[in-house]
Design a protein around this motif. Sequence first.
Motif, short mmCIF file in Angstrom:
data_model
loop_
_atom_site.label_atom_id
_atom_site.label_comp_id
_atom_site.label_asym_id
_atom_site.label_seq_id
_atom_site.Cartn_x
_atom_site.Cartn_y
_atom_site.Cartn_z
N UNK A 103 0.83 -1.21 0.00
CA UNK A 103 0.00 0.00 0.00
C UNK A 103 0.86 1.26 0.00
N UNK A 104 0.27 2.35 -0.44
CA UNK A 104 0.96 3.64 -0.42
C UNK A 104 0.66 4.30 0.93
N UNK A 105 1.67 4.40 1.77
CA UNK A 105 1.52 4.96 3.11
C UNK A 105 2.61 5.98 3.38
N UNK A 106 2.34 6.93 4.25
CA UNK A 106 3.38 7.83 4.74
C UNK A 106 3.15 8.06 6.23
N UNK A 107 3.93 8.94 6.82
CA UNK A 107 3.87 9.12 8.27
C UNK A 107 2.52 9.64 8.75
N UNK A 108 1.75 10.26 7.84
CA UNK A 108 0.44 10.80 8.23
C UNK A 108 -0.68 9.78 8.10
N UNK A 109 -0.42 8.65 7.48
CA UNK A 109 -1.45 7.63 7.31
C UNK A 109 -1.85 7.08 8.68
N UNK A 110 -3.14 6.84 8.87
CA UNK A 110 -3.63 6.33 10.15
C UNK A 110 -3.31 4.84 10.26
N UNK A 111 -2.61 4.48 11.34
CA UNK A 111 -2.26 3.08 11.59
C UNK A 111 -3.40 2.37 12.31
N UNK A 112 -3.93 3.02 13.36
CA UNK A 112 -5.04 2.41 14.09
C UNK A 112 -5.78 3.46 14.90
N UNK A 113 -6.95 3.08 15.39
CA UNK A 113 -7.74 3.93 16.28
C UNK A 113 -7.69 3.34 17.67
N UNK A 114 -7.28 4.14 18.65
CA UNK A 114 -7.18 3.69 20.03
C UNK A 114 -8.36 4.24 20.81
N UNK A 115 -9.15 3.34 21.41
CA UNK A 115 -10.34 3.75 22.15
C UNK A 115 -10.15 3.64 23.65
N UNK A 116 -10.81 4.55 24.37
CA UNK A 116 -10.84 4.48 25.82
C UNK A 116 -11.72 3.30 26.24
N UNK A 117 -11.66 2.96 27.51
CA UNK A 117 -12.39 1.79 28.00
C UNK A 117 -13.90 1.99 27.92
N UNK A 118 -14.35 3.23 28.01
CA UNK A 118 -15.80 3.48 28.04
C UNK A 118 -16.42 3.19 29.39
N UNK A 119 -15.59 2.98 30.42
CA UNK A 119 -16.11 2.62 31.74
C UNK A 119 -16.83 3.79 32.41
N UNK A 121 -18.18 6.43 30.44
CA UNK A 121 -18.94 7.13 29.41
C UNK A 121 -18.74 6.44 28.07
N UNK A 122 -19.21 7.09 27.02
CA UNK A 122 -19.07 6.52 25.68
C UNK A 122 -17.59 6.45 25.30
N UNK A 123 -17.13 5.31 24.75
CA UNK A 123 -15.72 5.20 24.36
C UNK A 123 -15.33 6.30 23.37
N UNK A 124 -14.13 6.83 23.55
CA UNK A 124 -13.64 7.89 22.66
C UNK A 124 -12.37 7.41 21.98
N UNK A 125 -12.28 7.70 20.70
CA UNK A 125 -11.16 7.20 19.92
C UNK A 125 -10.15 8.28 19.57
#
Length: 210
Positions: A103-119, A121-125
């Motif tokens: 794939x064509x990727x660079x340093x700005x490409x999103x690798x993953x979304x990290x979410x809070x536990x949601x314990x 409130x609503x989980x936030x990414x």
Amino acid sequence: LQQHQAGGTRVLLLYPPSLEYIAAFFGCLYAGAAAVPAYPPRQNHSWLRLNAIIGDAEAEIALTTDGIYRRLISPANSPAPAALRYITTESIDDELADEWQEPVLDSRSVAFLQYTSGSTGTPRGVMVSHGNLIANERLIQEAFRQTERSVILGWLPLYHDMGLIGNVLQPLYLGASCILMSPVSFLQKPYRWLKAISDYQATTSGAPNF
């Protein structure tokens, strides 16, 4: 994932703590997709957190095991998980690797979304780019003075930022050794964690302050 045109999309990971989880995470990176580390709710537990993550991430595909998939689509689930295309990774033909395209990727490409536990409130990414990830790993290496001779051991869940970034990606970044335990194994008998540190002569291990 590339056959499903997953490049640039968000892909949910639904696995127990396992090597399959790690393989699926890297499958997303190799496909140019953004991984969304999560976990399947236990039997008879609410799907609200998972549905909140699916909706917020706008995930289109989920990678999981055949057993978890059968449970996910069970009519007994209430509320049922949001609509996704499921790929059970046991069914993937290894020969498909020959068709992989870089794939064509660079340093700005999103690798993953990290979410809070949601314990609380609503989980936030948080969107974590490839550049963010490399910078984070470099800082961890410097702060802990780690090298390829380090032995990193942990039991934290793989959807947890410390479990994924500290216990899995840091040793891969270094070329170091990694010892992983199931969170359940620790919770059932915390002594196992300390014994593993001793048995494997671990140089780094982390945990929350409880």
